[in-house]
Scaffold this motif. Structure first.
Motif, PDB file in Angstrom:
ATOM      1  N   ARG A 192     -16.195  -2.985  -3.051  1.00  0.00           N
ATOM      2  CA  ARG A 192     -16.616  -4.367  -2.814  1.00  0.00           C
ATOM      3  C   ARG A 192     -17.812  -4.412  -1.877  1.00  0.00           C
ATOM      4  N   TYR A 193     -17.804  -3.555  -0.866  1.00  0.00           N
ATOM      5  CA  TYR A 193     -18.938  -3.495   0.051  1.00  0.00           C
ATOM      6  C   TYR A 193     -20.205  -3.051  -0.688  1.00  0.00           C
ATOM      7  N   LEU A 194     -20.093  -2.021  -1.516  1.00  0.00           N
ATOM      8  CA  LEU A 194     -21.243  -1.567  -2.295  1.00  0.00           C
ATOM      9  C   LEU A 194     -21.687  -2.625  -3.293  1.00  0.00           C
ATOM     10  N   PHE A 195     -20.724  -3.333  -3.864  1.00  0.00           N
ATOM     11  CA  PHE A 195     -21.046  -4.351  -4.856  1.00  0.00           C
ATOM     12  C   PHE A 195     -21.826  -5.500  -4.226  1.00  0.00           C
ATOM     13  N   ASN A 196     -21.476  -5.865  -2.999  1.00  0.00           N
ATOM     14  CA  ASN A 196     -22.158  -6.970  -2.335  1.00  0.00           C
ATOM     15  C   ASN A 196     -23.492  -6.563  -1.733  1.00  0.00           C
TER      16      ASN A 196
ATOM     17  N   THR B  33     -13.339 -13.420   5.479  1.00  0.00           N
ATOM     18  CA  THR B  33     -11.888 -13.411   5.285  1.00  0.00           C
ATOM     19  C   THR B  33     -11.454 -12.278   4.374  1.00  0.00           C
ATOM     20  N   PHE B  34     -12.311 -11.895   3.428  1.00  0.00           N
ATOM     21  CA  PHE B  34     -11.942 -10.788   2.529  1.00  0.00           C
ATOM     22  C   PHE B  34     -11.732  -9.506   3.313  1.00  0.00           C
ATOM     23  N   TYR B  35     -12.643  -9.184   4.214  1.00  0.00           N
ATOM     24  CA  TYR B  35     -12.491  -7.967   5.000  1.00  0.00           C
ATOM     25  C   TYR B  35     -11.320  -8.089   5.982  1.00  0.00           C
ATOM     26  N   PHE B  36     -10.988  -9.310   6.372  1.00  0.00           N
ATOM     27  CA  PHE B  36      -9.786  -9.494   7.181  1.00  0.00           C
ATOM     28  C   PHE B  36      -8.543  -9.101   6.393  1.00  0.00           C
ATOM     29  N   TYR B  37      -8.486  -9.468   5.120  1.00  0.00           N
ATOM     30  CA  TYR B  37      -7.351  -9.119   4.273  1.00  0.00           C
ATOM     31  C   TYR B  37      -7.315  -7.623   3.954  1.00  0.00           C
ATOM     32  N   ILE B  38      -8.435  -6.939   4.075  1.00  0.00           N
ATOM     33  CA  ILE B  38      -8.487  -5.515   3.776  1.00  0.00           C
ATOM     34  C   ILE B  38      -8.261  -4.673   5.034  1.00  0.00           C
ATOM     35  N   ILE B  39      -9.009  -4.970   6.101  1.00  0.00           N
ATOM     36  CA  ILE B  39      -9.017  -4.109   7.279  1.00  0.00           C
ATOM     37  C   ILE B  39      -7.720  -4.236   8.079  1.00  0.00           C
ATOM     38  N   ILE B  40      -7.284  -5.459   8.346  1.00  0.00           N
ATOM     39  CA  ILE B  40      -6.096  -5.661   9.174  1.00  0.00           C
ATOM     40  C   ILE B  40      -4.851  -5.032   8.553  1.00  0.00           C
TER      41      ILE B  40
ATOM     42  N   PHE C  57      -4.322   3.173   0.034  1.00  0.00           N
ATOM     43  CA  PHE C  57      -5.193   3.729  -1.004  1.00  0.00           C
ATOM     44  C   PHE C  57      -5.846   2.615  -1.823  1.00  0.00           C
ATOM     45  N   CYS C  58      -5.053   1.652  -2.266  1.00  0.00           N
ATOM     46  CA  CYS C  58      -5.579   0.578  -3.108  1.00  0.00           C
ATOM     47  C   CYS C  58      -6.579  -0.291  -2.351  1.00  0.00           C
ATOM     48  N   LEU C  59      -6.246  -0.649  -1.118  1.00  0.00           N
ATOM     49  CA  LEU C  59      -7.132  -1.521  -0.350  1.00  0.00           C
ATOM     50  C   LEU C  59      -8.430  -0.821   0.034  1.00  0.00           C
ATOM     51  N   CYS C  60      -8.356   0.435   0.435  1.00  0.00           N
ATOM     52  CA  CYS C  60      -9.560   1.154   0.859  1.00  0.00           C
ATOM     53  C   CYS C  60     -10.513   1.382  -0.309  1.00  0.00           C
ATOM     54  N   ILE C  61      -9.974   1.798  -1.458  1.00  0.00           N
ATOM     55  CA  ILE C  61     -10.846   2.047  -2.612  1.00  0.00           C
ATOM     56  C   ILE C  61     -11.552   0.773  -3.040  1.00  0.00           C
ATOM     57  N   TYR C  62     -10.798  -0.312  -3.128  1.00  0.00           N
ATOM     58  CA  TYR C  62     -11.432  -1.570  -3.542  1.00  0.00           C
ATOM     59  C   TYR C  62     -12.372  -2.108  -2.465  1.00  0.00           C
TER      60      TYR C  62
ATOM     61  N   LEU D 203     -10.793  -4.123  -9.146  1.00  0.00           N
ATOM     62  CA  LEU D 203     -10.008  -5.268  -8.708  1.00  0.00           C
ATOM     63  C   LEU D 203      -8.539  -5.129  -9.104  1.00  0.00           C
ATOM     64  N   LEU D 204      -8.285  -4.455 -10.214  1.00  0.00           N
ATOM     65  CA  LEU D 204      -6.904  -4.252 -10.663  1.00  0.00           C
ATOM     66  C   LEU D 204      -6.099  -3.384  -9.695  1.00  0.00           C
ATOM     67  N   LEU D 205      -6.791  -2.599  -8.855  1.00  0.00           N
ATOM     68  CA  LEU D 205      -6.074  -1.782  -7.868  1.00  0.00           C
ATOM     69  C   LEU D 205      -5.286  -2.645  -6.890  1.00  0.00           C
ATOM     70  N   LEU D 206      -5.798  -3.851  -6.611  1.00  0.00           N
ATOM     71  CA  LEU D 206      -5.112  -4.725  -5.665  1.00  0.00           C
ATOM     72  C   LEU D 206      -3.791  -5.235  -6.204  1.00  0.00           C
ATOM     73  N   TYR D 207      -3.606  -5.171  -7.527  1.00  0.00           N
ATOM     74  CA  TYR D 207      -2.389  -5.699  -8.123  1.00  0.00           C
ATOM     75  C   TYR D 207      -1.309  -4.631  -8.316  1.00  0.00           C
ATOM     76  N   ILE D 208      -1.616  -3.383  -7.977  1.00  0.00           N
ATOM     77  CA  ILE D 208      -0.639  -2.307  -8.173  1.00  0.00           C
ATOM     78  C   ILE D 208       0.642  -2.533  -7.367  1.00  0.00           C
ATOM     79  N   PRO D 209       0.576  -2.904  -6.073  1.00  0.00           N
ATOM     80  CA  PRO D 209       1.838  -3.132  -5.343  1.00  0.00           C
ATOM     81  C   PRO D 209       2.685  -4.234  -5.959  1.00  0.00           C
ATOM     82  N   GLN D 210       2.054  -5.286  -6.480  1.00  0.00           N
ATOM     83  CA  GLN D 210       2.817  -6.376  -7.079  1.00  0.00           C
ATOM     84  C   GLN D 210       3.408  -5.982  -8.429  1.00  0.00           C
TER      85      GLN D 210
END
Length: 311
Positions: A202-206, A144-151, A193-198, A224-231
């Motif tokens: 995340r892929y490397l981390f896992n 589901t995480f990659y679904f939230y990133i890729i889509i 930019f934010c989603l791709c970088i994270y 992880l803080l990059l995901l909060y930039i739009p908000q």
């Protein structure tokens, strides 16, 4: 406060923007609760909240916000370039948001059912995953995480390509046209930019990064803080580049409160608005065009006689 104004909230896109802003406010509140947890972490209720409630609500709100940005991009492109009525019924938008909330809530139940508070040998409580459920929820969480990133990235990229193709059709200089459509392009660029970088980290981390290394864990939190930039920067991303939304913001009491202590700045803004209106009236003598978006001005000759700019 800007998005709940009448001329915005009655649009379909306004419904999504209100929901996105609400999620941003809730996310900031959850950020502040981390301070309370850090100060009074000895309380059992706070430990229970830190183990189950806080991660669950935080991830649900974050994922819904990411998906809403993709829906906003689709709505902007469809109303601007495919003549879809932005003042159509809002029931469909509410239905979509409701189903997104149900879907995201179900897909993140591992934060509740796969975690448990336990006592260690010293009698201290700690939060851990249950081993029988860990493997199942691990695969669910990763998929589901990659679904939230890729889509969302694919949707934003397609919207950028669509806008760029429309810009290239104009005979004017295309890079100047980009500045005109920056209100649609800027959010998509930032979110991609934010989603791709994270997502890459995340892929490397896992796959190849050791979890026990404190440096990599701290680096993971930083990405992880990059995901909060739009908000966090909702105003700068969605209101500032959009002339229509910015005009609605300027009619709020908070705008007058902010600029009442700066009369010189307010005078410069008023002079700029006067010059901008004069320039727009001059262009009304040129080739006529129709209004297709909230940001377009009607430059019809009959309309010019009334000298009144309205939506």
């Amino acid at each position: 406060m800007t998005f709940i104004r009448d001329r915005i909230r009655y649009t379909v896109c306004g419904v999504y923007l209100i929901m996105f802003s609400t999620c941003s406010i809730l996310m900031m509140i959850l950020f502040l609760t981390n301070i309370i947890i850090a100060v009074r972490y000895d309380s059992y209720l706070l430990r229970l909240w830190a183990c189950h409630g806080h991660p669950y609500l935080f991830v649900v709100i974050l994922n819904i916000s990411i998906l809403i940005t993709a829906i906003i991009a689709i709505e902007n492109v469809s109303t601007r370039y495919f003549n879809v009525d932005r003042y159509r019924s809002r029931k469909c938008a509410i239905f979509i948001l409701f189903n997104l909330f149900i879907l995201v809530s179900i897909l993140n139940l591992d934060k509740i059912f796969a975690r448990k508070l336990k006592f260690d040998q010293t009698g201290h409580l700690y939060c851990t995953y249950e081993y029988p459920l860990r493997k199942f929820w691990f695969y669910i969480n990763n998929s589901t995480f990659y679904f939230y990133i890729i889509i969302p990235c694919i949707i934003h990229l397609l919207c950028i390509i669509c806008i760029y193709s429309k810009i290239k059709q104009h005979k004017q200089i295309w890079h100047r046209k980009i500045l005109i459509y920056i209100d649609s392009l800027l959010p998509s660029f930032i979110i991609i930019f934010c989603l791709c970088i994270y997502g890459i980290f995340r892929y490397l981390f896992n796959s190849c990064i050791i979890y026990s290394n404190r440096f990599y864990i701290g680096l993971h939190i930083g990405f992880l803080l990059l995901l909060y930039i739009p908000q966090i920067f909702t105003f700068s991303i969605y209101i500032s580049p959009n002339k229509y939304y910015l005009k609605e913001f300027q009619q709020l009491w908070i705008y007058r409160l902010l600029f009442c202590c700066f009369p010189e700045k307010q005078r410069q803004i008023q002079q700029f608005q006067v010059m901008n209106n004069l320039w727009q009236r001059r262009t009304s003598l040129e080739t006529a065009m129709t209004i297709s978006t909230l940001n377009d001005y009607c430059i019809d000759s009959e309309f010019y006689k009334n000298i009144k700019l309205e939506l």
